[in-house]
Design a protein around this motif. Structure first.
Motif, PDB file in Angstrom:
ATOM      1  N   LYS A 145      17.728 -15.444  -2.990  1.00  0.00           N
ATOM      2  CA  LYS A 145      19.056 -15.035  -3.447  1.00  0.00           C
ATOM      3  C   LYS A 145      20.005 -16.233  -3.508  1.00  0.00           C
ATOM      4  O   LYS A 145      20.730 -16.417  -4.491  1.00  0.00           O
TER       5      LYS A 145
ATOM      6  N   THR B   2      19.113 -18.572  -6.418  1.00  0.00           N
ATOM      7  CA  THR B   2      19.286 -18.059  -7.780  1.00  0.00           C
ATOM      8  C   THR B   2      20.698 -17.566  -8.077  1.00  0.00           C
ATOM      9  O   THR B   2      21.025 -17.333  -9.242  1.00  0.00           O
ATOM     10  N   LYS B   3      21.528 -17.426  -7.076  1.00  0.00           N
ATOM     11  CA  LYS B   3      22.885 -16.907  -7.276  1.00  0.00           C
ATOM     12  C   LYS B   3      23.658 -17.805  -8.241  1.00  0.00           C
ATOM     13  O   LYS B   3      23.720 -19.019  -8.083  1.00  0.00           O
TER      14      LYS B   3
ATOM     15  N   ASN C 117      22.868 -18.505 -11.243  1.00  0.00           N
ATOM     16  CA  ASN C 117      21.979 -19.190 -12.188  1.00  0.00           C
ATOM     17  C   ASN C 117      21.612 -18.201 -13.293  1.00  0.00           C
ATOM     18  O   ASN C 117      20.790 -17.306 -13.086  1.00  0.00           O
ATOM     19  N   PRO C 118      22.194 -18.328 -14.490  1.00  0.00           N
ATOM     20  CA  PRO C 118      21.967 -17.338 -15.542  1.00  0.00           C
ATOM     21  C   PRO C 118      20.503 -17.259 -15.980  1.00  0.00           C
ATOM     22  O   PRO C 118      20.009 -16.174 -16.310  1.00  0.00           O
TER      23      PRO C 118
ATOM     24  N   GLN D 108      18.733 -15.240 -13.354  1.00  0.00           N
ATOM     25  CA  GLN D 108      19.203 -13.857 -13.411  1.00  0.00           C
ATOM     26  C   GLN D 108      18.539 -13.123 -14.567  1.00  0.00           C
ATOM     27  O   GLN D 108      18.096 -11.985 -14.423  1.00  0.00           O
TER      28      GLN D 108
ATOM     29  N   PHE E  40      14.938 -12.280 -13.600  1.00  0.00           N
ATOM     30  CA  PHE E  40      14.867 -11.120 -12.705  1.00  0.00           C
ATOM     31  C   PHE E  40      15.191  -9.827 -13.441  1.00  0.00           C
ATOM     32  O   PHE E  40      14.585  -8.794 -13.179  1.00  0.00           O
ATOM     33  N   ASP E  41      16.134  -9.909 -14.374  1.00  0.00           N
ATOM     34  CA  ASP E  41      16.453  -8.717 -15.168  1.00  0.00           C
ATOM     35  C   ASP E  41      15.242  -8.295 -16.003  1.00  0.00           C
ATOM     36  O   ASP E  41      14.967  -7.095 -16.149  1.00  0.00           O
TER      37      ASP E  41
END
Length: 71
Positions: free
Chosen positions: A53, A56-57, A59-60, A63, A66-67
């Motif tokens: 977390k 990657t927070k 970090n587009p 993200q 993960f999406d």
């Protein structure tokens, strides 16, 4: 006899200077090792604190990845 004394005295002084230099070098080596140990401890603490977390927070790209996995 004076010549022998002078020679022995110089050798003695040289030996003492050599010992002092060795002590100084060993002290510097000790300080460097202690500093390295401290830096390794700090790095280890930081590494243990890392999470996916935190990495990657904000970090587009991550993200989006993960999406995609959620779909």
């Amino acid at each position: 006899m004076q010549k022998n004394y002078d020679l022995a005295s110089r050798k003695f002084d040289d030996a003492i200077k050599g010992i002092d230099k060795t002590i100084d070098q060993l002290q510097k080596t000790k300080e460097a090792l202690l500093s390295s140990e401290n830096n390794l401890r700090l790095a280890n603490n930081k590494a243990e604190d890392l999470t996916i977390k935190k990495l990657t927070k904000g970090n587009p790209t991550m993200q989006a990845k993960f999406d995609e996995l959620k779909k």
